[in-house]
Design an enzyme around this catalytic site. Sequence first.
Site, PDB file in Angstrom:
ATOM      1  N   GLU A  59      45.283  85.591  33.652  1.00 51.89           N
ATOM      2  CA  GLU A  59      46.178  84.838  32.776  1.00 51.89           C
ATOM      3  C   GLU A  59      45.355  83.791  32.031  1.00 51.89           C
ATOM      4  O   GLU A  59      44.810  82.865  32.641  1.00 51.89           O
ATOM      5  CB  GLU A  59      47.299  84.184  33.571  1.00 51.89           C
ATOM      6  CG  GLU A  59      48.349  83.544  32.670  1.00 51.89           C
ATOM      7  CD  GLU A  59      49.580  83.099  33.438  1.00 51.89           C
ATOM      8  OE1 GLU A  59      50.493  83.925  33.618  1.00 51.89           O
ATOM      9  OE2 GLU A  59      49.619  81.935  33.864  1.00 51.89           O
ATOM     10  N   ASP A  70      52.071  71.208  32.238  1.00 50.17           N
ATOM     11  CA  ASP A  70      50.921  71.276  33.138  1.00 50.17           C
ATOM     12  C   ASP A  70      50.574  69.933  33.752  1.00 50.17           C
ATOM     13  O   ASP A  70      50.736  68.875  33.131  1.00 50.17           O
ATOM     14  CB  ASP A  70      49.704  71.829  32.390  1.00 50.17           C
ATOM     15  CG  ASP A  70      49.844  73.306  32.078  1.00 50.17           C
ATOM     16  OD1 ASP A  70      50.057  74.073  33.024  1.00 50.17           O
ATOM     17  OD2 ASP A  70      49.748  73.681  30.898  1.00 50.17           O
TER      18      ASP A  70
END
Length: 279
Positions: A59, A70
């Site tokens: 990924e 994030d």
Amino acid sequence: MTTGVRAGDVADRRAAEFGELPAGRQPVLGAFSVAGFPDLRSSVSAFVAYAERGATMLEVGAPAADPWLDGPAIAAAHRCALRAGDGVSITLETVRRISARSDAPVVVMSYWSTIQALGPRRTAAELASSGAAGCLVPDIPPEHVEQWVAAAVEAGISAPLLANRRAPYDELVVACRAATGFVYAPAVEGQRTGYSAEIDMDSLAAFVRSLRHIAPSARVLTGIGVSTPALATHVVRQGAVDGVVVGSPLIRALAEGGLSSSADLVHQFAAAIAQPQDR
């Protein structure tokens, strides 16, 4: 709310790309990092090494100026990668180089703002030509799901979607039934990447069961909070998922110990989940 992608078409596409999940099939291990982190060459080498050490899906995070989903480790990797230039160009070149050296499927993770800036159809086409197998857009607004999935299908790549644990039921239905490739189910609710506290396994398993009820043929992967190989084992065995995606631990290992350290960690995760799964 409905999408313009027919359920039968989606099911056929998912089966053609990923096959069925017979009892005993090994869980998927997705290895995540940010394209161009810590630099382009090192990034590509890391992804190739991860595939060699047991990752079954790579990924690739598209560097973004505001990676708001994030945590600190991955956000820092985004900032580092962007010092080298445009995030889209870095991502496409990273995918091209990985695809030339590895047969592992590459799934790009991109924020919706990046997709919007380039345009869904052009983004999907560029990713396909670079060798990407798919593109996960975790923050896509529900009203744009149909547009993005159609663009991905047209380009010949998969369009995995995130199943937001806080979303209304009708939005979950849209995401699960429109997604191709897999559905990404966060292991914990309302947390950013890098979460390292406890995971409520019963809650995760119940959520995954609800997703399978909505879309029985969907492959369900999880991440966020899967911080150690031992925890990955518990998640796969107790959470009823088809695999895990690991990101922050690998980025920290790469930043602190170099490629050998992060590649060894991938091997540990792969070994930990390499157990026959009864489904």
